[in-house]
Design a protein around this motif. Structure first.
Motif, short mmCIF file in Angstrom:
data_model
loop_
_atom_site.label_atom_id
_atom_site.label_comp_id
_atom_site.label_asym_id
_atom_site.label_seq_id
_atom_site.Cartn_x
_atom_site.Cartn_y
_atom_site.Cartn_z
N ILE A 125 0.85 -1.17 0.15
CA ILE A 125 0.13 0.00 -0.05
C ILE A 125 0.90 1.37 -0.06
O ILE A 125 1.75 1.43 1.00
N PRO A 126 0.92 2.29 -0.96
CA PRO A 126 1.63 3.15 -1.04
C PRO A 126 1.19 4.39 0.06
O PRO A 126 0.10 4.64 0.24
N ILE A 127 2.12 5.08 0.38
CA ILE A 127 1.92 5.90 1.52
C ILE A 127 1.01 7.24 0.94
O ILE A 127 -0.01 7.64 1.63
N SER A 128 0.91 7.35 -0.47
CA SER A 128 0.02 8.33 -1.16
C SER A 128 -1.17 7.96 -0.85
O SER A 128 -2.32 8.75 -0.70
N LEU A 129 -1.66 6.73 -1.01
CA LEU A 129 -3.01 6.00 -0.91
C LEU A 129 -3.43 6.14 0.49
O LEU A 129 -4.67 6.58 0.97
N ILE A 130 -2.33 5.87 1.56
CA ILE A 130 -2.65 6.07 3.10
C ILE A 130 -3.30 7.37 3.44
O ILE A 130 -4.30 7.72 3.80
N LEU A 131 -2.30 8.33 2.84
CA LEU A 131 -2.97 9.90 3.08
C LEU A 131 -4.04 10.28 2.60
O LEU A 131 -4.71 11.24 3.00
N ASP A 132 -4.34 9.82 1.30
CA ASP A 132 -5.54 10.18 0.58
C ASP A 132 -6.98 9.49 1.45
O ASP A 132 -7.87 10.29 1.44
N LYS A 133 -6.79 8.55 2.09
CA LYS A 133 -7.93 8.06 2.75
C LYS A 133 -7.95 8.53 4.16
O LYS A 133 -9.09 8.74 4.82
N VAL A 134 -6.94 8.94 4.79
CA VAL A 134 -6.90 9.85 5.92
C VAL A 134 -7.54 11.04 5.91
O VAL A 134 -8.03 11.47 6.72
N LYS A 135 -7.16 11.63 4.79
CA LYS A 135 -7.45 13.18 4.68
C LYS A 135 -8.92 13.59 4.89
O LYS A 135 -9.03 14.73 5.60
N PRO A 136 -9.78 12.84 4.34
CA PRO A 136 -11.30 13.28 4.94
C PRO A 136 -11.58 13.23 6.09
O PRO A 136 -12.47 14.16 6.58
N PHE A 137 -10.91 12.51 6.98
CA PHE A 137 -11.17 12.46 8.24
C PHE A 137 -10.45 13.70 9.23
O PHE A 137 -11.05 14.25 10.17
N VAL A 138 -9.29 14.06 8.83
CA VAL A 138 -8.77 15.08 9.61
C VAL A 138 -8.22 16.28 8.77
O VAL A 138 -7.71 17.38 9.43
N GLY A 139 -8.72 16.56 7.51
CA GLY A 139 -8.41 17.70 6.77
C GLY A 139 -6.81 17.72 6.44
O GLY A 139 -6.01 16.61 6.45
N ASP A 140 -6.40 18.78 5.95
CA ASP A 140 -4.92 18.89 5.70
C ASP A 140 -4.23 19.72 6.46
O ASP A 140 -3.13 20.25 6.14
N GLY A 141 -4.35 20.01 7.85
CA GLY A 141 -3.69 20.66 8.91
C GLY A 141 -2.61 19.80 9.37
O GLY A 141 -1.99 18.99 8.94
N SER A 142 -2.37 20.31 10.90
CA SER A 142 -1.29 19.82 11.43
C SER A 142 -1.39 18.38 11.88
O SER A 142 -0.42 17.69 11.93
N VAL A 143 -2.55 17.80 12.05
CA VAL A 143 -2.56 16.49 12.37
C VAL A 143 -2.19 15.60 11.01
O VAL A 143 -1.77 14.61 11.24
N TYR A 144 -2.83 16.02 9.81
CA TYR A 144 -2.58 15.41 8.61
C TYR A 144 -0.95 15.34 8.42
O TYR A 144 -0.40 14.37 8.09
N LYS A 145 -0.27 16.75 8.74
CA LYS A 145 1.11 16.61 8.52
C LYS A 145 1.74 15.90 9.36
O LYS A 145 3.05 15.17 9.08
N LEU A 146 1.38 15.55 10.67
CA LEU A 146 1.85 14.65 11.90
C LEU A 146 1.63 13.27 11.29
O LEU A 146 2.77 12.52 11.41
N ILE A 147 0.59 12.82 10.69
CA ILE A 147 0.39 11.45 10.09
C ILE A 147 1.33 11.24 9.28
O ILE A 147 2.14 10.24 8.84
N SER A 148 1.63 12.19 8.21
CA SER A 148 2.44 12.28 6.97
C SER A 148 3.88 12.03 7.38
O SER A 148 4.53 11.18 6.82
N SER A 149 4.22 12.82 8.48
CA SER A 149 5.69 12.49 8.86
C SER A 149 5.80 11.06 9.59
O SER A 149 7.00 10.64 9.41
#
Length: 275
Positions: A125-149
């Motif tokens: 599973i690529p990281i881009s797909l994981i982030l794509d599925k998480v974004k609707p739950f958390v938006g693209d703010g600080s929490v999204y950036k923390l998950i990405s890191s």
């Protein structure tokens, strides 16, 4: 940890300034694992165990102590956002395992029962797909950036070497946060698509384990061939096995087994109760 330190961590997260440390991996002899876990789990309750080329050694992936608290908090938040409620106790998906067992036994009388293990999907599973599925739950703010890191964290051994061989690929193996993110991806990909491909066929999934029941009067056919074709279409990977009435039981989550009785009804139990 003091309340002041907790407040500082919270403020750093909200402002997008919190930085996760690299993950640490230790290699423990199997004979020493019980002692290691006894000494480690009180301060670091969320770790991931794995095996490698040496059958006598266990790899243990551990976050830094403050990071562990942050990742546990992320797990709890994502649990609530993806399931619409908080767990009854603690922060783990295992709070849902009893309802999973209940759903399995409600399948009733079946002709054949399939077990699909999706664990191999973690490596592809690529990281881009994981982030794509998480974004609707958390938006693209600080929490999204923390998950990405988190998803890009390196794994370092005691000698300071980067251990890319330990990672699952796009999903670092760090306990509950890994399971929750994996579950969110599968909710959107597998849980949504399976009923479209196989309407009327009952299935129940708990993280990587999926059980699928079929009957002779099903309008569509599910079997190993159809299952592997579905995995290929969804860019997932897994292993499919099946049983009928009287066959040896299948392993089920958390050291349970699952079998069909003489009436072809689904049962879940501890192995000692079966044998």
């Amino acid at each position: 940890m003091s309340r002041n330190r907790l407040a500082v961590i919270q403020q750093k997260i909200l402002s997008g300034l919190y930085v996760l440390s690299p993950l640490q991996v230790k290699f423990i002899k199997k004979a020493d694992l019980t002692l290691f876990l006894r000494d480690t789990l009180p301060d670091c309750p969320d770790i991931m165990l794995g095996t490698g080329s040496d059958p006598d050694m266990i790899s243990v992936v551990m976050p830094e102590k403050e990071d562990l608290l942050v990742l546990m908090g992320l797990s709890l938040m994502l649990f609530r956002l993806s399931h619409g409620r908080l767990p009854k106790d603690g922060y783990r998906l295992e709070n849902l395992v009893d309802s999973f067992y209940y759903d399995l036994q409600q399948m009733g009388k079946v002709d054949r029962l399939y077990r699909l293990d999706l664990m191999a999907s973690l490596r592809i599973i690529p990281i881009s797909l994981i982030l794509d599925k998480v974004k609707p739950f958390v938006g693209d703010g600080s929490v999204y950036k923390l998950i990405s890191s988190f998803l890009f964290l390196p794994i370092i051994d005691d000698n300071g070497n980067h251990r890319s061989d330990i990672s699952f690929g796009g999903m670092p193996p760090v306990g509950e946060i890994t399971r929750v993110l994996f579950n969110i991806v599968l909710m959107d990909i597998f849980d949504r698509e399976f009923p479209k491909r196989f309407p009327g066929i009952a299935f129940s999934r708990f993280i990587n384990e999926v059980f699928i029941s079929t009957r002779g009067n099903d309008e569509v056919i599910f079997d190993e061939k159809a299952g592997y074709a579905l995995l290929e279409e969804l860019s997932l990977a897994g292993k499919i096995v099946s049983i009928g009435s009287g066959d040896d039981p299948l392993p089920c989550y958390y050291r349970k087994i699952l079998f069909l009785d003489s009436d072809s009804k689904v049962h879940v139990c501890n192995p000692i109760e079966y044998y």
